[in-house]
Write an enzyme that holds these catalytic residues in place. Structure first.
Site, PDB file in Angstrom:
ATOM      1  N   GLY A  14      40.158  50.836  37.455  1.00 34.83           N
ATOM      2  CA  GLY A  14      40.749  51.458  38.637  1.00 34.83           C
ATOM      3  C   GLY A  14      41.014  50.380  39.668  1.00 34.83           C
ATOM      4  CD  GLN A  47      39.375  47.404  44.521  1.00 36.19           C
ATOM      5  OE1 GLN A  47      39.762  48.410  43.937  1.00 36.19           O
ATOM      6  NE2 GLN A  47      38.581  46.524  43.936  1.00 36.19           N
ATOM      7  CB  CYS A  49      33.674  46.270  42.169  1.00 32.52           C
ATOM      8  SG  CYS A  49      35.016  46.502  43.338  1.00 32.52           S
ATOM      9  CG  LEU A  50      38.874  44.584  39.122  1.00 38.50           C
ATOM     10  CD1 LEU A  50      40.315  45.090  39.068  1.00 38.50           C
ATOM     11  CD2 LEU A  50      38.621  43.574  38.020  1.00 38.50           C
ATOM     12  CG  HIS A  86      34.022  52.167  41.831  1.00 37.92           C
ATOM     13  ND1 HIS A  86      32.941  51.332  41.622  1.00 37.92           N
ATOM     14  CD2 HIS A  86      35.035  51.344  42.219  1.00 37.92           C
ATOM     15  CE1 HIS A  86      33.290  50.080  41.875  1.00 37.92           C
ATOM     16  NE2 HIS A  86      34.567  50.062  42.231  1.00 37.92           N
ATOM     17  CD  GLU A  87      38.786  52.373  41.602  1.00 41.54           C
ATOM     18  OE1 GLU A  87      39.328  51.790  42.558  1.00 41.54           O
ATOM     19  OE2 GLU A  87      38.085  51.772  40.771  1.00 41.54           O
ATOM     20  CG  HIS A 136      37.287  50.377  46.427  1.00 36.40           C
ATOM     21  ND1 HIS A 136      36.651  49.263  46.922  1.00 36.40           N
ATOM     22  CD2 HIS A 136      37.120  50.325  45.086  1.00 36.40           C
ATOM     23  CE1 HIS A 136      36.119  48.572  45.922  1.00 36.40           C
ATOM     24  NE2 HIS A 136      36.382  49.196  44.794  1.00 36.40           N
TER      25      HIS A 136
END
Ligand code: NI
Length: 191
Positions: free
Chosen positions: A49, A54, A102-103, A144-145, A148
């Site tokens: 995701g 981000q 996480c990226l 999670h997304e 953000h």
């Protein structure tokens, strides 16, 4: 299309609350191009995701897709989904422990509590209403997304800091037990 740079933890944009979009803004060629870039960037980074914040755009859009993901081989597939202005509501109190990464947080994973069943209300990229209940690891990915877009990162939700682990040490010491547990959960809730 273009691959965008991914903001790393510490950059203030990751702490901003994303702004909701109007239908007109969503329909604009600029926003539609942005969504294409978001998806391409997620694919390039092997993410499950990616949220707009981000990639330095504090607007309420995120992309989710799991397709035989090498970062998360135990995750059931999720077709490409774009959520615009998403709102999540837990369906009940049931939670599960999920190892997340996480990226925007290089080489770190940690154990996070997530709701097992959540209702998602959003638009898709064309402004069509989405209203569904998602379960299990899929529900974890959604949470999670959407976090953000609220300026939250998974590390904020790690209640036991002794669970922090690099990806290599996760594979060595935590993965077998986690995959066994999460596979049972997936079998129970279907995703
Ligand atoms: Ni993330």
């Amino acid at each position: 299309m273009a691959i965008r740079k991914i903001a790393q933890i510490g950059h203030p944009v990751l702490r901003q609350t994303a702004r909701h979009l109007t239908r007109e803004e969503l329909a604009s060629s600029e926003t539609q191009q942005f969504i294409d870039d978001l998806v391409e960037t997620m694919h390039d980074a092997d993410g499950a995701g990616l949220a707009a914040t981000q990639v330095y755009e504090p607007i309420a859009i995120c992309a989710i897709e799991v397709r035989n993901n090498p970062r998360y081989p135990y995750k059931p597939n999720i077709p490409l989904t774009i959520l615009v202005n998403p709102v999540l509501t837990p369906v009940d109190d049931e939670q599960f422990d999920n190892y997340e990464g996480c990226l925007s947080v290089p080489n770190l994973r940690g154990l996070v509590k997530r709701h097992l069943h959540v209702r998602v209300q959003a638009w898709d990229r064309h402004g069509t209403a989405i209203d569904e209940v998602v379960h299990g690891l899929k529900a974890g990915t959604y949470q999670h997304e959407v976090d953000h877009l609220l300026g939250k990162i998974f590390v904020d939700r790690v209640t036991d800091p002794t669970t922090f682990t690099t990806w290599t040490e996760f594979d060595r010491h935590h993965k077998p037990a986690f995959v066994e547990r999460i596979t049972r959960l997936v079998a129970r809730v279907g995703s």
